[in-house]
Design a protein around this motif. Structure first.
Motif, PDB file in Angstrom:
ATOM      1  N   ARG A 142       0.821  -1.212   0.000  1.00 52.69           N
ATOM      2  CA  ARG A 142       0.000   0.000   0.000  1.00 52.69           C
ATOM      3  C   ARG A 142       0.851   1.257   0.000  1.00 52.69           C
ATOM      4  O   ARG A 142       0.539   2.230  -0.672  1.00 52.69           O
ATOM      5  N   LEU A 143       1.946   1.217   0.744  1.00 49.18           N
ATOM      6  CA  LEU A 143       2.853   2.358   0.795  1.00 49.18           C
ATOM      7  C   LEU A 143       3.481   2.618  -0.576  1.00 49.18           C
ATOM      8  O   LEU A 143       3.520   3.757  -1.040  1.00 49.18           O
ATOM      9  N   ILE A 144       3.939   1.577  -1.229  1.00 46.97           N
ATOM     10  CA  ILE A 144       4.565   1.724  -2.549  1.00 46.97           C
ATOM     11  C   ILE A 144       3.560   2.269  -3.560  1.00 46.97           C
ATOM     12  O   ILE A 144       3.889   3.120  -4.383  1.00 46.97           O
ATOM     13  N   TYR A 145       2.332   1.796  -3.492  1.00 45.52           N
ATOM     14  CA  TYR A 145       1.305   2.246  -4.432  1.00 45.52           C
ATOM     15  C   TYR A 145       0.973   3.732  -4.245  1.00 45.52           C
ATOM     16  O   TYR A 145       0.702   4.448  -5.201  1.00 45.52           O
ATOM     17  N   SER A 146       1.026   4.219  -3.007  1.00 43.02           N
ATOM     18  CA  SER A 146       0.579   5.589  -2.743  1.00 43.02           C
ATOM     19  C   SER A 146       1.692   6.630  -2.762  1.00 43.02           C
ATOM     20  O   SER A 146       1.410   7.810  -2.575  1.00 43.02           O
ATOM     21  N   ILE A 147       2.921   6.248  -2.999  1.00 42.69           N
ATOM     22  CA  ILE A 147       4.028   7.217  -2.997  1.00 42.69           C
ATOM     23  C   ILE A 147       3.826   8.335  -4.021  1.00 42.69           C
ATOM     24  O   ILE A 147       3.995   9.509  -3.677  1.00 42.69           O
ATOM     25  N   PRO A 148       3.463   8.066  -5.291  1.00 45.31           N
ATOM     26  CA  PRO A 148       3.294   9.191  -6.236  1.00 45.31           C
ATOM     27  C   PRO A 148       2.218  10.183  -5.789  1.00 45.31           C
ATOM     28  O   PRO A 148       2.409  11.396  -5.890  1.00 45.31           O
ATOM     29  N   SER A 149       1.111   9.693  -5.275  1.00 48.81           N
ATOM     30  CA  SER A 149       0.057  10.595  -4.807  1.00 48.81           C
ATOM     31  C   SER A 149       0.532  11.409  -3.617  1.00 48.81           C
ATOM     32  O   SER A 149       0.215  12.595  -3.501  1.00 48.81           O
ATOM     33  N   LEU A 150       1.301  10.795  -2.748  1.00 48.21           N
ATOM     34  CA  LEU A 150       1.850  11.500  -1.601  1.00 48.21           C
ATOM     35  C   LEU A 150       2.805  12.610  -2.047  1.00 48.21           C
ATOM     36  O   LEU A 150       2.729  13.733  -1.559  1.00 48.21           O
ATOM     37  N   VAL A 151       3.669  12.308  -2.996  1.00 49.40           N
ATOM     38  CA  VAL A 151       4.622  13.303  -3.486  1.00 49.40           C
ATOM     39  C   VAL A 151       3.892  14.472  -4.133  1.00 49.40           C
ATOM     40  O   VAL A 151       4.196  15.642  -3.866  1.00 49.40           O
ATOM     41  N   VAL A 152       2.898  14.185  -4.975  1.00 49.38           N
ATOM     42  CA  VAL A 152       2.136  15.252  -5.628  1.00 49.38           C
ATOM     43  C   VAL A 152       1.396  16.081  -4.587  1.00 49.38           C
ATOM     44  O   VAL A 152       1.371  17.316  -4.657  1.00 49.38           O
ATOM     45  N   GLY A 153       0.823  15.433  -3.589  1.00 49.81           N
ATOM     46  CA  GLY A 153       0.137  16.167  -2.523  1.00 49.81           C
ATOM     47  C   GLY A 153       1.074  17.086  -1.766  1.00 49.81           C
ATOM     48  O   GLY A 153       0.735  18.239  -1.481  1.00 49.81           O
ATOM     49  N   VAL A 155       3.874  18.385  -2.896  1.00 47.11           N
ATOM     50  CA  VAL A 155       4.238  19.484  -3.795  1.00 47.11           C
ATOM     51  C   VAL A 155       3.122  20.515  -3.849  1.00 47.11           C
ATOM     52  O   VAL A 155       3.376  21.729  -3.783  1.00 47.11           O
ATOM     53  N   PHE A 156       1.869  20.076  -3.947  1.00 50.05           N
ATOM     54  CA  PHE A 156       0.743  21.014  -3.980  1.00 50.05           C
ATOM     55  C   PHE A 156       0.669  21.832  -2.691  1.00 50.05           C
ATOM     56  O   PHE A 156       0.436  23.038  -2.728  1.00 50.05           O
ATOM     57  N   VAL A 157       0.865  21.183  -1.556  1.00 45.50           N
ATOM     58  CA  VAL A 157       0.826  21.903  -0.277  1.00 45.50           C
ATOM     59  C   VAL A 157       1.962  22.917  -0.209  1.00 45.50           C
ATOM     60  O   VAL A 157       1.761  24.061   0.217  1.00 45.50           O
ATOM     61  N   MET A 158       3.163  22.531  -0.635  1.00 45.34           N
ATOM     62  CA  MET A 158       4.305  23.444  -0.601  1.00 45.34           C
ATOM     63  C   MET A 158       4.076  24.651  -1.510  1.00 45.34           C
ATOM     64  O   MET A 158       4.347  25.785  -1.127  1.00 45.34           O
ATOM     65  N   VAL A 159       3.561  24.405  -2.712  1.00 42.99           N
ATOM     66  CA  VAL A 159       3.277  25.514  -3.633  1.00 42.99           C
ATOM     67  C   VAL A 159       2.184  26.399  -3.044  1.00 42.99           C
ATOM     68  O   VAL A 159       2.264  27.633  -3.109  1.00 42.99           O
ATOM     69  N   GLY A 160       1.167  25.807  -2.458  1.00 45.03           N
ATOM     70  CA  GLY A 160       0.101  26.587  -1.834  1.00 45.03           C
ATOM     71  C   GLY A 160       0.620  27.451  -0.704  1.00 45.03           C
ATOM     72  O   GLY A 160       0.274  28.631  -0.600  1.00 45.03           O
ATOM     73  N   TRP A 162       3.660  28.493  -0.350  1.00 43.37           N
ATOM     74  CA  TRP A 162       4.511  29.518  -0.963  1.00 43.37           C
ATOM     75  C   TRP A 162       3.655  30.650  -1.540  1.00 43.37           C
ATOM     76  O   TRP A 162       3.969  31.819  -1.377  1.00 43.37           O
ATOM     77  N   LEU A 163       2.539  30.298  -2.190  1.00 42.10           N
ATOM     78  CA  LEU A 163       1.661  31.311  -2.760  1.00 42.10           C
ATOM     79  C   LEU A 163       0.971  32.136  -1.673  1.00 42.10           C
ATOM     80  O   LEU A 163       0.801  33.347  -1.822  1.00 42.10           O
ATOM     81  N   ILE A 164       0.561  31.487  -0.591  1.00 50.51           N
ATOM     82  CA  ILE A 164      -0.095  32.215   0.500  1.00 50.51           C
ATOM     83  C   ILE A 164       0.890  33.140   1.196  1.00 50.51           C
ATOM     84  O   ILE A 164       0.582  34.293   1.478  1.00 50.51           O
ATOM     85  N   GLY A 165       2.093  32.632   1.436  1.00 52.68           N
ATOM     86  CA  GLY A 165       3.100  33.423   2.130  1.00 52.68           C
ATOM     87  C   GLY A 165       3.614  34.573   1.303  1.00 52.68           C
ATOM     88  O   GLY A 165       3.921  35.644   1.814  1.00 52.68           O
ATOM     89  N   GLY A 166       3.686  34.398   0.008  1.00 50.43           N
ATOM     90  CA  GLY A 166       4.185  35.438  -0.881  1.00 50.43           C
ATOM     91  C   GLY A 166       5.640  35.732  -0.608  1.00 50.43           C
ATOM     92  O   GLY A 166       6.335  35.020   0.100  1.00 50.43           O
ATOM     93  N   SER A 167       6.090  36.781  -1.141  1.00 54.30           N
ATOM     94  CA  SER A 167       7.469  37.193  -0.964  1.00 54.30           C
ATOM     95  C   SER A 167       7.611  37.912   0.365  1.00 54.30           C
ATOM     96  O   SER A 167       6.924  38.886   0.627  1.00 54.30           O
ATOM     97  N   LYS A 168       8.521  37.461   1.179  1.00 56.17           N
ATOM     98  CA  LYS A 168       8.726  38.076   2.488  1.00 56.17           C
ATOM     99  C   LYS A 168       9.587  39.328   2.394  1.00 56.17           C
ATOM    100  O   LYS A 168       9.572  40.160   3.268  1.00 56.17           O
TER     101      LYS A 168
END
Length: 185
Positions: A142-153, A155-160, A162-168
């Motif tokens: 189950r862990l091996i199967y879900s790794i790509p979804s975890l990575v994409v999630g 990345v989406f959280v990190m980009v979000g 970054w966008l919310i925080g904006g430039s400091k």
């Protein structure tokens, strides 16, 4: 030409078909492509992208009915593609030159997910198969199967974030200090 409301309803359930039935061929083709591409890419690389197809599906349904009401009101728009990629024009070259790092990261993520799905994941499943039947084997599968979804999630959280925080860093900002006696005279 007046179109049947019943047929519009039935065609609305097929992405792009409702638009095409009402004479909007370019718009319908755009919606069909926007619906099919996430399914193809999601099936091949990242299943999480299939969610975009659901969004396009819902948009297509309501857009068909919106077009029908606009046609009845006489305010119907011109038939045009929803997405414009002018590959030969200077705007596209400028976009590539200014946003090439984002496009590059997109290709890196898609390529990494593709390599994982086609090469790494089968090897890991082969190694797990050698473990025999055990609870650890099922958990690792189950862990091996879900790794790509975890990575994409992630990345989406990190980009979000970054966008919310904006430039400091903002050197041009000057705080308001209130009125002074010199300015009020």
């Amino acid at each position: 030409m007046k179109r049947s409301g019943l047929l519009t309803f039935f065609f609305s359930f097929i992405p792009g078909a409702g638009q095409m039935y009402q004479g909007y061929m370019k718009r319908g083709l755009s919606i069909i492509l926007l619906f099919i591409l996430p399914i193809i890419v999601g099936t091949a690389f990242m299943p999480v992208l299939n969610a975009l197809a659901a969004v396009v599906y819902m948009y297509s349904f309501f857009d068909s009915w919106n077009l029908k009401s606009m046609i009845l009101d006489g305010t119907n728009p011109e038939d045009d593609y929803l997405v414009h990629l002018n590959l030969a024009e200077e705007d596209f070259r400028k976009l590539l030159s200014t946003k090439n790092h984002l496009i590059g990261w997109g290709f890196i993520i898609l390529g990494s997910c593709g390599m994982y799905k086609s090469f790494v994941e089968p090897m890991l499943y082969g190694l797990i198969a050698m473990m025999g039947d055990s609870p650890l084997r099922n958990t690792l599968s189950r862990l091996i199967y879900s790794i790509p979804s975890l990575v994409v999630g992630v990345v989406f959280v990190m980009v979000g974030l970054w966008l919310i925080g904006g430039s400091k860093k903002n050197d041009d900002f000057e705080a308001y200090k209130g009125d002074t006696d010199d300015e009020t005279k």
